[in-house]
Motif scaffolding. Structure first.
Motif, PDB file in Angstrom:
ATOM      1  N   VAL A 167       1.651  10.622   9.230  1.00 16.38           N
ATOM      2  CA  VAL A 167       0.445  11.361   9.631  1.00 16.38           C
ATOM      3  C   VAL A 167       0.502  12.792   9.104  1.00 16.38           C
ATOM      4  N   ILE A 168       1.681  13.412   9.144  1.00  9.37           N
ATOM      5  CA  ILE A 168       1.821  14.772   8.613  1.00  9.37           C
ATOM      6  C   ILE A 168       1.529  14.793   7.114  1.00  9.37           C
ATOM      7  N   ILE A 169       2.012  13.795   6.398  1.00 11.51           N
ATOM      8  CA  ILE A 169       1.699  13.688   4.963  1.00 11.51           C
ATOM      9  C   ILE A 169       0.195  13.553   4.763  1.00 11.51           C
ATOM     10  N   PHE A 170      -0.462  12.763   5.618  1.00 10.56           N
ATOM     11  CA  PHE A 170      -1.911  12.584   5.519  1.00 10.56           C
ATOM     12  C   PHE A 170      -2.644  13.904   5.753  1.00 10.56           C
ATOM     13  N   LEU A 171      -2.199  14.697   6.729  1.00  9.49           N
ATOM     14  CA  LEU A 171      -2.810  16.005   6.989  1.00  9.49           C
ATOM     15  C   LEU A 171      -2.682  16.926   5.770  1.00  9.49           C
ATOM     16  N   PHE A 187       0.821  -1.210   0.000  1.00  4.82           N
ATOM     17  CA  PHE A 187       0.000   0.000   0.000  1.00  4.82           C
ATOM     18  C   PHE A 187       0.858   1.265   0.000  1.00  4.82           C
ATOM     19  N   GLY A 188       2.037   1.221   0.624  1.00  2.00           N
ATOM     20  CA  GLY A 188       2.900   2.401   0.642  1.00  2.00           C
ATOM     21  C   GLY A 188       3.377   2.783  -0.745  1.00  2.00           C
ATOM     22  N   SER A 189       3.879   1.808  -1.495  1.00  3.71           N
ATOM     23  CA  SER A 189       4.333   2.100  -2.856  1.00  3.71           C
ATOM     24  C   SER A 189       3.154   2.478  -3.750  1.00  3.71           C
ATOM     25  N   ALA A 190       1.981   1.879  -3.513  1.00  6.37           N
ATOM     26  CA  ALA A 190       0.792   2.234  -4.295  1.00  6.37           C
ATOM     27  C   ALA A 190       0.388   3.682  -4.028  1.00  6.37           C
ATOM     28  N   ALA A 191       0.549   4.132  -2.776  1.00  2.00           N
ATOM     29  CA  ALA A 191       0.243   5.529  -2.449  1.00  2.00           C
ATOM     30  C   ALA A 191       1.196   6.470  -3.187  1.00  2.00           C
ATOM     31  N   GLY A 192       2.477   6.113  -3.254  1.00  5.36           N
ATOM     32  CA  GLY A 192       3.423   6.920  -4.021  1.00  5.36           C
ATOM     33  C   GLY A 192       3.079   6.944  -5.496  1.00  5.36           C
ATOM     34  N   PHE A 193       2.605   5.820  -6.015  1.00 11.31           N
ATOM     35  CA  PHE A 193       2.180   5.743  -7.416  1.00 11.31           C
ATOM     36  C   PHE A 193       0.984   6.671  -7.654  1.00 11.31           C
ATOM     37  N   CYS A 194       0.038   6.675  -6.727  1.00 13.61           N
ATOM     38  CA  CYS A 194      -1.121   7.578  -6.841  1.00 13.61           C
ATOM     39  C   CYS A 194      -0.686   9.039  -6.811  1.00 13.61           C
ATOM     40  N   LEU A 195       0.275   9.359  -5.940  1.00 14.78           N
ATOM     41  CA  LEU A 195       0.773  10.735  -5.882  1.00 14.78           C
ATOM     42  C   LEU A 195       1.362  11.149  -7.223  1.00 14.78           C
ATOM     43  N   ILE A 209       4.369  17.552  -0.527  1.00 12.80           N
ATOM     44  CA  ILE A 209       4.097  16.175  -0.102  1.00 12.80           C
ATOM     45  C   ILE A 209       5.133  15.225  -0.683  1.00 12.80           C
ATOM     46  N   ALA A 210       5.484  15.427  -1.959  1.00 14.90           N
ATOM     47  CA  ALA A 210       6.490  14.561  -2.588  1.00 14.90           C
ATOM     48  C   ALA A 210       7.821  14.659  -1.853  1.00 14.90           C
ATOM     49  N   GLY A 211       8.199  15.871  -1.425  1.00 13.41           N
ATOM     50  CA  GLY A 211       9.424  16.023  -0.651  1.00 13.41           C
ATOM     51  C   GLY A 211       9.358  15.297   0.678  1.00 13.41           C
ATOM     52  N   LEU A 212       8.199  15.385   1.343  1.00  9.63           N
ATOM     53  CA  LEU A 212       8.035  14.693   2.621  1.00  9.63           C
ATOM     54  C   LEU A 212       7.999  13.177   2.438  1.00  9.63           C
ATOM     55  N   VAL A 213       7.564  12.729   1.271  1.00 10.92           N
ATOM     56  CA  VAL A 213       7.583  11.287   0.994  1.00 10.92           C
ATOM     57  C   VAL A 213       9.016  10.757   1.021  1.00 10.92           C
ATOM     58  N   PHE A 214       9.953  11.546   0.491  1.00  8.58           N
ATOM     59  CA  PHE A 214      11.353  11.119   0.539  1.00  8.58           C
ATOM     60  C   PHE A 214      11.872  11.079   1.977  1.00  8.58           C
ATOM     61  N   VAL A 215      11.418  12.035   2.797  1.00 11.00           N
ATOM     62  CA  VAL A 215      11.770  11.992   4.226  1.00 11.00           C
ATOM     63  C   VAL A 215      11.183  10.735   4.862  1.00 11.00           C
ATOM     64  N   HIS A 216       9.933  10.441   4.509  1.00 12.43           N
ATOM     65  CA  HIS A 216       9.252   9.248   5.022  1.00 12.43           C
ATOM     66  C   HIS A 216      10.018   7.975   4.643  1.00 12.43           C
ATOM     67  N   LEU A 217      10.465   7.917   3.402  1.00 15.83           N
ATOM     68  CA  LEU A 217      11.231   6.752   2.947  1.00 15.83           C
ATOM     69  C   LEU A 217      12.581   6.661   3.650  1.00 15.83           C
ATOM     70  N   ALA A 218      13.213   7.810   3.881  1.00 16.30           N
ATOM     71  CA  ALA A 218      14.498   7.805   4.584  1.00 16.30           C
ATOM     72  C   ALA A 218      14.331   7.269   6.005  1.00 16.30           C
ATOM     73  N   GLN A 265       8.512   5.488  15.684  1.00 17.71           N
ATOM     74  CA  GLN A 265       7.604   6.600  16.001  1.00 17.71           C
ATOM     75  C   GLN A 265       7.742   7.745  15.001  1.00 17.71           C
ATOM     76  N   GLU A 266       8.977   8.090  14.650  1.00 25.74           N
ATOM     77  CA  GLU A 266       9.190   9.197  13.711  1.00 25.74           C
ATOM     78  C   GLU A 266       8.626   8.859  12.336  1.00 25.74           C
ATOM     79  N   LEU A 267       8.787   7.628  11.924  1.00 25.50           N
ATOM     80  CA  LEU A 267       8.233   7.193  10.640  1.00 25.50           C
ATOM     81  C   LEU A 267       6.722   7.347  10.634  1.00 25.50           C
ATOM     82  N   TRP A 268       6.067   6.897  11.702  1.00 23.21           N
ATOM     83  CA  TRP A 268       4.612   7.003  11.802  1.00 23.21           C
ATOM     84  C   TRP A 268       4.162   8.458  11.785  1.00 23.21           C
ATOM     85  N   CYS A 269       4.843   9.313  12.570  1.00 25.74           N
ATOM     86  CA  CYS A 269       4.446  10.721  12.650  1.00 25.74           C
ATOM     87  C   CYS A 269       4.634  11.433  11.316  1.00 25.74           C
ATOM     88  N   SER A 270       5.698  11.098  10.586  1.00 23.30           N
ATOM     89  CA  SER A 270       5.890  11.712   9.269  1.00 23.30           C
ATOM     90  C   SER A 270       4.769  11.306   8.319  1.00 23.30           C
TER      91      SER A 270
END
Length: 387
Positions: free
Chosen positions: A120-124, A34-42, A192-201, A113-118
């Motif tokens: 949620v921020i993307i979701f907001l 689902f994570g990669s599918a979300a990136g594909f949708c973006l 959001i795309a920039g934060l996705v890279f943070v999320h992946l990191a 925890q940081e991964l989860w919070c990042s």
């Protein structure tokens, strides 16, 4: 020797370490797609949105007709518009599945925890972007949805009215509002795309979880060629489902009133947002006080940021937490119930159902995760009995 030369190039070395040779737990299943599918949708939303922006006119007298121009006169404009409109719904479907997968398998538990919070921020930011995009067609539901939602900020003490006027760019929803929303709606996906890279990191820093919830570094295998095929299958299923809606039911996920030009003098009988906002809209309506409703709606999303910090469970995966698992499926059902209530009129029994569902929503996140974790600790490590 070839691998060494490949890794000498910084970009290719990054691709190798994060995509090709990235160590992946060998027991992860399709729920991790689902994570990669979300990136594909973006990517789909950004690409289709750029093409739409080439022909869209952010002016209240021309916005609605510019969309008609895209649909009727621009080559394949109807296709791009339907992909963008339905792609937003599929984006939220995938993200909701991704969030509930994380809740099921304990992706919010230390050290992630940081991964989860990042996430949620993307979701907001996704929700804010989708709301502004909903306003751009300038149909009846766009105009009145913008009026109702932006007016909610007036409930904020002291600064509320000033915030509302800043959002409007004047004393009512009008041309400055549409221009601001268009500018922000175009900008936010790139943020959001920039934060996705943070999320992946952050994901690659601690590694992916797995259905067992155990440290699986000893049983990891390269992502390529073993797991990319699972993501590829997810992409094909997503594209197939999206294509069915785009070509056969392109307007089924939208509100009929939004195909009527905005009229400030005619209020729709029932103002509702897009379906993916309905659970939170139901929470807003379930609290009689205006400020309380705003806090409840905002708190329903922000509380996701807090759950990693009041988790008390020593177990991670829901597969081994039967009590938590019961509560998890209840919260899934509760979320669906809130979505159903959100589209109904503000009348009994829907108001009462919404209030009960809202109470359970917060009960699960505030007490459920904390109390169930303590109970699991007690069951796993009961206090020793005195001799």
């Amino acid at each position: 020797m070839t691998t060494s030369r490949w890794n000498l190039h910084p970009i290719l070395a990054w691709v190798d370490s994060h995509i090709i040779d990235y160590p992946t737990p060998m027991n992860i299943n399709y729920n991790w797609s689902f994570g990669s599918a979300a990136g594909f949708c973006l990517g789909i939303q950004i690409l289709s949105g750029v093409f739409l922006a080439m022909h869209y006119t952010p002016e209240i007298h021309l916005a609605f007709s510019s969309l008609e121009h895209i649909m009727r006169d621009v080559n394949n404009g109807w296709l791009v518009r339907y992909i963008h409109a339905n792609g937003a719904s599929f984006f939220f479907i995938v993200v909701y599945c991704h969030i509930f997968r994380g809740l099921y398998y304990g992706s919010y538990i230390e050290p992630r925890q940081e991964l989860w919070c990042s996430g949620v921020i993307i979701f907001l930011l996704m929700m804010a972007t989708a709301f502004m995009g909903y306003v751009l067609p300038w149909g009846q539901m766009s105009f009145w949805g913008a009026t109702v939602i932006t007016n909610l900020f007036s409930a904020i003490p002291v600064a509320g009215d000033a915030i509302v006027q800043w959002l409007w760019g004047g004393f009512s929803v009008g041309n400055p509002t549409l221009n601001r929303f268009f500018s922000l709606h175009y900008l936010m996906p790139f943020v959001i795309a920039g934060l996705v890279f943070v999320h992946l990191a952050l994901l690659h820093k601690d590694g992916s979880g797995n259905p067992l919830g155990a440290n699986s570094s000893f049983s990891s295998i390269p992502f390529y060629p073993y797991f990319y095929v699972k993501d590829l299958l997810g992409f094909f299923l997503l594209l197939t489902s999206l294509s069915v809606f785009v070509f056969f039911w392109p307007n089924s996920l939208g509100h009929p009133d939004n195909y009527i030009p905005a009229d400030p003098l005619v209020t729709p009988a029932h103002i509702v947002p897009e379906w993916y906002f309905l659970p939170f809209y139901a929470i807003l309506r379930s609290i009689p006080d205006k400020l309380g409703g705003v806090l409840g709606m905002g708190g329903a999303i922000v509380i996701l940021l807090a759950i990693p910090f009041f988790n008390t469970s020593v177990l991670r995966s829901g597969n081994f937490r039967p009590i938590y698992l019961f509560g998890f499926w209840l919260i899934v059902a509760d979320f669906l119930l809130l979505g159903w209530v959100g589209q109904k009129p503000v009348d009994d029994p829907y108001v009462s159902l919404g209030q009960y569902a809202t109470f359970f929503y917060f009960l699960f996140f505030v007490l459920g995760i904390f109390a169930i974790g303590l109970l699991e600790r007690w069951l796993l490590f009961p206090p020793s009995k005195p001799l």
